[in-house]
Design a protein around this motif. Structure first.
Motif, PDB file in Angstrom:
ATOM      1  N   UNK A  90       0.830  -1.211   0.000  1.00  0.00           N
ATOM      2  CA  UNK A  90       0.000   0.000   0.000  1.00  0.00           C
ATOM      3  C   UNK A  90       0.861   1.256   0.000  1.00  0.00           C
ATOM      4  N   UNK A  91       1.945   1.236   0.758  1.00  0.00           N
ATOM      5  CA  UNK A  91       2.837   2.399   0.799  1.00  0.00           C
ATOM      6  C   UNK A  91       3.472   2.647  -0.573  1.00  0.00           C
ATOM      7  N   UNK A  92       3.833   1.579  -1.273  1.00  0.00           N
ATOM      8  CA  UNK A  92       4.490   1.711  -2.577  1.00  0.00           C
ATOM      9  C   UNK A  92       3.516   2.004  -3.708  1.00  0.00           C
ATOM     10  N   UNK A  93       2.254   1.668  -3.493  1.00  0.00           N
ATOM     11  CA  UNK A  93       1.261   1.890  -4.543  1.00  0.00           C
ATOM     12  C   UNK A  93       1.321   0.879  -5.669  1.00  0.00           C
ATOM     13  N   UNK A  94       1.908  -0.288  -5.416  1.00  0.00           N
ATOM     14  CA  UNK A  94       1.961  -1.318  -6.442  1.00  0.00           C
ATOM     15  C   UNK A  94       0.605  -2.012  -6.579  1.00  0.00           C
ATOM     16  N   UNK A  95       0.161  -2.296  -7.795  1.00  0.00           N
ATOM     17  CA  UNK A  95      -1.074  -3.065  -7.957  1.00  0.00           C
ATOM     18  C   UNK A  95      -0.847  -4.510  -7.533  1.00  0.00           C
ATOM     19  N   UNK A  96      -1.757  -5.033  -6.728  1.00  0.00           N
ATOM     20  CA  UNK A  96      -1.602  -6.409  -6.255  1.00  0.00           C
ATOM     21  C   UNK A  96      -2.956  -7.017  -5.985  1.00  0.00           C
ATOM     22  N   UNK A  97      -2.951  -8.318  -5.836  1.00  0.00           N
ATOM     23  CA  UNK A  97      -4.162  -9.086  -5.542  1.00  0.00           C
ATOM     24  C   UNK A  97      -3.884  -9.939  -4.315  1.00  0.00           C
ATOM     25  N   UNK A  98      -4.735  -9.839  -3.315  1.00  0.00           N
ATOM     26  CA  UNK A  98      -4.500 -10.536  -2.048  1.00  0.00           C
ATOM     27  C   UNK A  98      -5.330 -11.811  -1.962  1.00  0.00           C
ATOM     28  N   UNK A  99      -4.712 -12.850  -1.418  1.00  0.00           N
ATOM     29  CA  UNK A  99      -5.377 -14.131  -1.197  1.00  0.00           C
ATOM     30  C   UNK A  99      -5.174 -14.530   0.255  1.00  0.00           C
ATOM     31  N   UNK A 100      -6.251 -14.928   0.899  1.00  0.00           N
ATOM     32  CA  UNK A 100      -6.187 -15.330   2.299  1.00  0.00           C
ATOM     33  C   UNK A 100      -5.778 -16.791   2.406  1.00  0.00           C
ATOM     34  N   UNK A 101      -4.737 -17.057   3.171  1.00  0.00           N
ATOM     35  CA  UNK A 101      -4.280 -18.421   3.454  1.00  0.00           C
ATOM     36  C   UNK A 101      -4.829 -18.787   4.823  1.00  0.00           C
ATOM     37  N   UNK A 102      -5.843 -19.630   4.836  1.00  0.00           N
ATOM     38  CA  UNK A 102      -6.592 -19.903   6.062  1.00  0.00           C
ATOM     39  C   UNK A 102      -5.896 -20.986   6.886  1.00  0.00           C
ATOM     40  N   UNK A 103      -5.330 -20.590   8.011  1.00  0.00           N
ATOM     41  CA  UNK A 103      -4.659 -21.559   8.874  1.00  0.00           C
ATOM     42  C   UNK A 103      -5.651 -22.494   9.555  1.00  0.00           C
ATOM     43  N   UNK A 104      -6.886 -22.062   9.705  1.00  0.00           N
ATOM     44  CA  UNK A 104      -7.891 -22.907  10.362  1.00  0.00           C
ATOM     45  C   UNK A 104      -8.187 -24.153   9.544  1.00  0.00           C
ATOM     46  N   UNK A 105      -8.005 -24.058   8.239  1.00  0.00           N
ATOM     47  CA  UNK A 105      -8.205 -25.228   7.378  1.00  0.00           C
ATOM     48  C   UNK A 105      -6.874 -25.752   6.841  1.00  0.00           C
ATOM     49  N   UNK A 106      -5.772 -25.320   7.488  1.00  0.00           N
ATOM     50  CA  UNK A 106      -4.427 -25.806   7.150  1.00  0.00           C
ATOM     51  C   UNK A 106      -4.049 -25.562   5.693  1.00  0.00           C
ATOM     52  N   UNK A 107      -4.478 -24.419   5.165  1.00  0.00           N
ATOM     53  CA  UNK A 107      -4.095 -24.066   3.796  1.00  0.00           C
ATOM     54  C   UNK A 107      -2.585 -24.049   3.606  1.00  0.00           C
ATOM     55  N   UNK A 108      -1.870 -23.703   4.687  1.00  0.00           N
ATOM     56  CA  UNK A 108      -0.413 -23.550   4.572  1.00  0.00           C
ATOM     57  C   UNK A 108       0.306 -24.875   4.354  1.00  0.00           C
ATOM     58  N   UNK A 109      -0.399 -25.986   4.567  1.00  0.00           N
ATOM     59  CA  UNK A 109       0.217 -27.300   4.382  1.00  0.00           C
ATOM     60  C   UNK A 109      -0.213 -27.969   3.071  1.00  0.00           C
ATOM     61  N   UNK A 110      -0.994 -27.281   2.276  1.00  0.00           N
ATOM     62  CA  UNK A 110      -1.432 -27.868   1.017  1.00  0.00           C
ATOM     63  C   UNK A 110      -0.271 -27.905   0.028  1.00  0.00           C
ATOM     64  N   UNK A 111      -0.286 -28.872  -0.889  1.00  0.00           N
ATOM     65  CA  UNK A 111       0.792 -28.937  -1.893  1.00  0.00           C
ATOM     66  C   UNK A 111       0.927 -27.646  -2.692  1.00  0.00           C
TER      67      UNK A 111
END
Length: 236
Positions: A39-60
């Motif tokens: 946000x500070x840099x003003x770069x265009x980006x797209x955010x995706x939520x990695x849900x730890x409650x469903x262990x998204x971080x351990x998916x392949x």
């Protein structure tokens, strides 16, 4: 249009705007560092939520981008040489974005290394110690009858706040008049220590007026306010 199909993470979190930088994150202090920086840099980006409650971080798919199964991580469609760049570790991402945009990291070598020094102060000290204290204040560790582990991390957190308080005396920001990635790294953690971990009494928050002053200034920045909201409202 940029093709990101070679990256398995985009199968689980499809890029609606593949020409934009893709952010995979959560509203933790480390996650907020990157959304605030974007946000500070003003770069265009797209955010995706990695849900730890469903262990998204351990998916392949996520592990294909970050084998250390931590957020934040990014996939920049417009990386060095025009090639997509996957990158993880919040400190590395801050340095990359600063160099990509030419912002918030001095180019004068001595000032650059001094800024990186304070970034590493957060990465190696404030983050790990504040995080451990949080375990003993609001997570499972709060139920431990033996308070010596908690008090150990409280004492170290107080020491680190003292170092920071001294550094900020007479300075607007960590690097003086220049707002930098050192501030962007440090103050989400300070905010978290007080607001989420509720550790103000344990660390003697009243004894650090300079840290309080700069935290207030940090939180008043519009880009910081936008960056804080991003990971929590990101697409699932």
């Amino acid at each position: 249009m940029t093709d990101l199909s070679a990256f398995p993470i985009t199968r689980r979190w499809p890029a609606r705007h593949p020409d934009r930088l893709q952010l995979y994150s959560l509203p933790t202090p480390n996650g907020l560092k990157v959304s605030i920086m974007l946000e500070e840099c003003g770069l265009p980006y797209e955010a995706h939520r990695v849900n730890f409650e469903t262990n998204d971080q351990f998916t392949p798919e996520f592990l294909s981008l970050n084998p250390n199964n931590k957020i934040p991580a990014i996939l920049d469609a417009n990386g060095p040489g025009g090639e997509p760049l996957p990158l993880w570790e919040s400190g590395a991402i801050l340095i990359y974005l600063a160099e990509k945009t030419g912002r918030f990291l001095p180019t004068v070598p001595a000032r650059r290394y001094e800024t990186l020094q304070w970034l590493m102060f957060q990465m190696g000290g404030i983050g790990p110690m504040f995080g451990q204290l949080g375990f003993f204040t609001i997570f499972a560790g709060k139920d431990y009858e033996d308070k010596r582990p908690r008090d150990r991390y409280a004492a170290e957190s107080r020491r680190l706040l003292g170092v920071l308080n001294q550094r900020l005396s007479g300075r607007a920001w960590v690097m003086g008049e220049d707002y930098s990635i050192a501030d962007i790294a440090i103050f989400p953690w300070v905010r978290n220590l007080i607001e989420r971990y509720r550790a103000a009494d344990l660390v003697g928050w009243a004894d650090f007026p300079e840290v309080q002053r700069v935290l207030t200034a940090f939180m008043a920045r519009p880009a910081v306010q936008r960056g804080i909201a991003v990971p929590d409202s990101a697409l699932p």
